[in-house]
Structures are given as structure tokens and as C-alpha cells.
Design an enzyme around this catalytic site. Structure first.
Site, short mmCIF file in Angstrom:
data_model
loop_
_atom_site.label_atom_id
_atom_site.label_comp_id
_atom_site.label_asym_id
_atom_site.label_seq_id
_atom_site.Cartn_x
_atom_site.Cartn_y
_atom_site.Cartn_z
N GLY A 8 46.40 59.19 11.42
CA GLY A 8 46.90 57.99 12.10
C GLY A 8 46.48 56.73 11.35
O GLY A 8 46.08 55.73 11.95
N SER A 10 48.36 54.75 9.53
CA SER A 10 49.42 53.78 9.24
C SER A 10 49.29 52.48 10.02
O SER A 10 49.79 51.45 9.59
CB SER A 10 50.79 54.42 9.52
OG SER A 10 50.83 54.99 10.80
N ARG A 11 48.64 52.56 11.20
CA ARG A 11 48.60 51.36 12.05
C ARG A 11 47.24 51.25 12.73
O ARG A 11 46.43 52.19 12.71
CB ARG A 11 49.68 51.45 13.14
CG ARG A 11 51.08 51.35 12.60
CD ARG A 11 52.14 51.36 13.70
NE ARG A 11 52.35 52.67 14.26
CZ ARG A 11 52.28 52.97 15.56
NH1 ARG A 11 51.97 52.03 16.44
NH2 ARG A 11 52.50 54.19 16.00
N VAL A 60 49.78 65.74 13.43
CA VAL A 60 48.47 66.41 13.50
C VAL A 60 48.47 67.57 14.49
O VAL A 60 47.62 68.45 14.42
CB VAL A 60 47.33 65.42 13.86
CG1 VAL A 60 47.08 64.43 12.74
CG2 VAL A 60 47.57 64.71 15.19
N ASN A 89 41.58 60.13 13.85
CA ASN A 89 41.91 58.92 14.60
C ASN A 89 43.26 59.00 15.31
O ASN A 89 43.46 58.33 16.32
CB ASN A 89 41.88 57.73 13.63
CG ASN A 89 42.57 56.51 14.18
OD1 ASN A 89 42.01 55.78 15.01
ND2 ASN A 89 43.82 56.28 13.77
N SER A 141 37.25 57.69 23.16
CA SER A 141 37.60 56.55 24.01
C SER A 141 36.61 56.42 25.16
O SER A 141 36.03 57.42 25.62
CB SER A 141 39.01 56.74 24.60
OG SER A 141 39.25 55.76 25.58
N TYR A 154 44.67 61.87 28.97
CA TYR A 154 44.01 61.18 27.86
C TYR A 154 42.48 61.34 27.95
O TYR A 154 41.82 61.69 26.97
CB TYR A 154 44.42 59.71 27.91
CG TYR A 154 43.92 58.85 26.79
CD1 TYR A 154 44.54 58.86 25.55
CD2 TYR A 154 42.85 57.98 26.98
CE1 TYR A 154 44.09 58.04 24.53
CE2 TYR A 154 42.40 57.16 25.97
CZ TYR A 154 43.02 57.19 24.75
OH TYR A 154 42.57 56.36 23.73
N ALA A 156 40.78 63.61 29.53
CA ALA A 156 40.40 65.01 29.31
C ALA A 156 40.40 65.33 27.82
O ALA A 156 39.49 66.00 27.32
CB ALA A 156 41.37 65.94 30.05
N ILE A 187 41.03 47.69 22.58
CA ILE A 187 41.15 47.13 21.23
C ILE A 187 42.61 46.68 21.06
O ILE A 187 43.53 47.40 21.46
CB ILE A 187 40.80 48.19 20.16
CG1 ILE A 187 39.43 48.84 20.44
CG2 ILE A 187 40.85 47.58 18.76
CD1 ILE A 187 38.23 47.92 20.45
P1 NAP Z 1 48.21 52.94 17.51
O1 NAP Z 1 48.15 51.52 17.07
O2 NAP Z 1 49.20 53.36 18.53
O3 NAP Z 1 48.41 53.85 16.20
C1 NAP Z 1 48.48 55.23 16.35
C2 NAP Z 1 48.38 55.87 14.99
O4 NAP Z 1 48.35 57.30 15.17
C3 NAP Z 1 49.59 55.58 14.12
O5 NAP Z 1 49.16 55.55 12.78
C4 NAP Z 1 50.49 56.80 14.37
O6 NAP Z 1 51.39 57.10 13.29
C5 NAP Z 1 49.45 57.88 14.47
N1 NAP Z 1 49.89 59.05 15.21
C6 NAP Z 1 50.24 59.15 16.52
N2 NAP Z 1 50.57 60.41 16.82
C7 NAP Z 1 50.42 61.13 15.68
C8 NAP Z 1 50.63 62.49 15.33
N3 NAP Z 1 51.05 63.37 16.24
N4 NAP Z 1 50.39 62.88 14.06
C9 NAP Z 1 49.98 61.99 13.13
N5 NAP Z 1 49.76 60.70 13.39
C10 NAP Z 1 49.99 60.27 14.65
O7 NAP Z 1 46.81 53.44 18.07
P2 NAP Z 1 45.34 52.79 18.01
O8 NAP Z 1 45.20 51.89 19.16
O9 NAP Z 1 45.03 52.32 16.64
O10 NAP Z 1 44.48 54.09 18.36
C11 NAP Z 1 43.86 54.87 17.37
C12 NAP Z 1 42.89 55.82 18.05
O11 NAP Z 1 41.96 55.07 18.82
C13 NAP Z 1 43.56 56.79 19.03
O12 NAP Z 1 42.95 58.05 18.96
C14 NAP Z 1 43.29 56.15 20.38
O13 NAP Z 1 43.28 57.11 21.40
C15 NAP Z 1 41.93 55.55 20.14
N6 NAP Z 1 41.61 54.45 21.06
C16 NAP Z 1 42.30 53.28 21.03
C17 NAP Z 1 41.96 52.26 21.92
C18 NAP Z 1 42.66 50.94 21.95
O14 NAP Z 1 42.32 50.13 22.82
N7 NAP Z 1 43.59 50.66 21.05
C19 NAP Z 1 40.93 52.47 22.83
C20 NAP Z 1 40.25 53.68 22.82
C21 NAP Z 1 40.58 54.65 21.92
P3 NAP Z 1 52.86 56.38 13.19
O15 NAP Z 1 52.58 54.97 12.73
O16 NAP Z 1 53.58 57.18 12.18
O17 NAP Z 1 53.46 56.42 14.55
#
Ligand code: NAP
Length: 243
Positions: A8, A10-11, A60, A89, A141, A154, A156, A187
Site C-alpha cells: 500500500g 502508493s498513497r 495483498v 501497511n 490501528s 476492521y 478484529a 491520520i
Molecule cells: P489509504 O490512503 O486509503 O491508502 C491505502 C493504500 O493501500 C493504497 O496505497 C492502496 O493502493 C493500498 N491498498 C488497499 N488495498 C490493497 C490491496 N488489497 N492490495 C494492495 N494494496 C492495497 O490508507 P491510509 O490511511 O494511508 O492507511 C494505511 C494503513 O494505515 C492501513 O492499514 C490503515 O488501516 C491504517 N490506518 C490508517 C489510519 C488513518 O487514520 N488514515 C488510522 C489507523 C490505521 P491503491 O492506491 O492502488 O488503491
């Protein structure tokens, strides 16, 4: 060549982790699912740090795809590369109260967030065992620590990865591999774009959502030599938001 694999990448948090690890001297394997444009932008940012970036598009949660892309790359490059850091991630959320939660949403979130951990880690940790060095960092998380109404699937999945983190740390410590987790709160990323910061920030002691760089800083610490005696830990990055 020393590599870090960020799923993950890319973003959001994953992209910031790619840039942080590139600044620390790693070449980066950038995994993503479908957003080519975002992945290309991460590649550009890594290359701007003078490091090599390899795009790896696979889901993944799809064990076969992980083998086809990641295992093939590892086999082809086995003489010249070492994957020292794995950041699990990639993650998704599909929130709903349990009353309304469909089996499909339950399965999808568990597949990406938990099985996704399994497939990449299974491949990379074997390689780390041979090299007798590795840093595995799982992005979990706050939901997985305290639970969250509307996020049973989520929470779980993230709680399960915390259990896996602590267990794997005990299995591989003797091979100088550390396994830790980072638990973000709110975040600012695409994942939280639908959550109103103004509404939620009064509940957070630091009175704001976090930045991706603030999570990447902790990922960077856990990947560094400075964290050589830290394993099986979960480090919260949540502005003081606990209960
Ligand atoms: P995000 O901005 O939505 O980015 C998600 C990333 O995961 C993207 O690069 C996406 O790829 C990739 N992805 C999603 N499903 C995938 C799959 N099946 N196979 C490969 N890549 C996949 O998310 P984020 O907020 O940065 O979150 C990153 C991590 O932090 C996650 O595990 C999330 O649960 C955790 N987290 C986030 C927060 C928050 O507040 N943001 C809080 C707690 C935990 P594409 O670009 O190709 O779609």
C-alpha cells in the site's frame, strides 16, 4: 542492494513510509493495488531521494498474485538484493454497525488486512531468516487496541495482526529479526477523507488529526538500528487518543 517493501505504498501512510525509508538509504519496492498514477508519484518521490523504486502491483489478499509478482522478483534478483524491511501497511475499512454488516464486507476487510499480512510476510520473513536480519513493521490501528463501534471487521483484523506481531516476534528474535506494530489514530489520508476533523478533534488531546509523516517517523525509527532492542511492541501514534 538493500530494499524495503512497503505494501500500500502508493498513497497515504504507505507513501510517506516509502519516502522516509528512501531518505534512510533504502531502495523501495512499492506495492499497490490499482492506482497507477499514485504509485508513479511515489516512485518519483523515492527517486528524488536518489534511490531505486520498483512498482509492484498486486492485491495483498491474493496469495497467487503475491507469489507471481513478489516471489518472482525475489527469485530473479536473489543474487543482488536483500529485503531488510517489510512494512505491512495496505489496508481498507468497510464500516457499518454489526447489525447491518454484510458477510461480504466482513470477509473483504479480513482478507486485505489480515490475510494480506500473511502472504507478504510469509515470503519475506523466510528471506530474512536466511539473511539473519530483518525489520517487520505492521500498520495496525487504535481500533484494534480499544475496539470501535461500527468497525467490528476492521478492529478484529487489526487486533489479529497485533497478536501475530507479538507471536512472530517471539519466533524470530533469535535470527535478529524484529517485529513491531504502529497503531495510528486519526491520520489525514484518503481513508479518513469522509471523517469530519472539526467534529472529532475535541476528543483528541493534541486537538488535531495526525500527518502521514508523523506515522512514517515511527516506522522509520522501528526500521532503524536505534530500535535494535525493540520487538513485539505496538507503538501508538494517535495524539493521545486512547479511550
Ligand atoms: P489509504 O490512503 O486509503 O491508502 C491505502 C493504500 O493501500 C493504497 O496505497 C492502496 O493502493 C493500498 N491498498 C488497499 N488495498 C490493497 C490491496 N488489497 N492490495 C494492495 N494494496 C492495497 O490508507 P491510509 O490511511 O494511508 O492507511 C494505511 C494503513 O494505515 C492501513 O492499514 C490503515 O488501516 C491504517 N490506518 C490508517 C489510519 C488513518 O487514520 N488514515 C488510522 C489507523 C490505521 P491503491 O492506491 O492502488 O488503491
Amino acid at each position: 542492494m538493500k530494499y524495503a517493501l512497503v505494501t500500500g505504498g502508493s498513497r497515504g501512510i504507505g507513501r510517506a513510509a516509502c519516502v522516509k525509508l528512501a531518505k534512510m538509504g533504502y531502495n523501495i519496492l512499492i506495492n499497490y493495488r490499482s492506482n497507477n498514477e499514485a504509485a508513479e508519484e511515489t516512485r518519483r518521490l523515492v527517486e528524488a531521494e536518489g534511490k531505486t523504486a520498483v512498482l509492484m502491483q498486486f492485491d495483498v489478499a491474493d496469495g497467487q498474485a503475491v507469489k507471481e509478482v513478489l516471489a518472482t522478483w525475489m527469485e530473479t534478483n536473489k543474487e543482488t538484493m536483500s529485503i531488510e524491511v517489510l512494512v505491512n501497511n495496505a489496508g481498507i475499512r468497510k464500516d457499518n454497525l454489526f447489525m447491518w454488516m454484510e458477510e461480504e464486507d466482513w470477509n473483504e476487510v479480513l482478507d486485505v488486512n489480515l490475510k494480506g499480512f500473511y502472504y507478504s510476510t510469509k515470503l519475506v520473513f523466510k528471506h530474512m531468516l536466511l539473511k539473519r536480519y530483518g525489520r517487520i513493521i505492521n500498520v495496525v490501528s487504535l481500533s484494534g487496541i480499544k475496539g470501535m463501534a461500527g468497525q467490528l471487521n476492521y478492529a478484529a483484523s487489526k487486533a489479529a495482526v497485533i497478536g501475530a506481531t507479538k507471536s512472530l516476534a517471539q519466533e524470530v528474535g533469535r535470527s535478529k529479526i524484529t517485529v513491531n506494530a504502529v497503531a495510528p489514530g486519526f491520520i489525514k489520508t484518503d481513508m479518513t477523507a469522509d471523517i469530519n476533523e472539526k467534529e472529532f478533534k475535541s476528543r483528541i488531546p493534541l486537538r488535531r488529526f495526525g500527518k502521514v509523516e508523523e506515522v512514517a517517523a515511527v516506522i522509520g525509527f522501528l526500521a532503524s538500528e536505534d530500535a535494535s532492542y525493540v520487538t513485539g511492541e505496538v507503538i501508538s501514534v494517535n495524539g493521545g487518543l486512547y479511550t
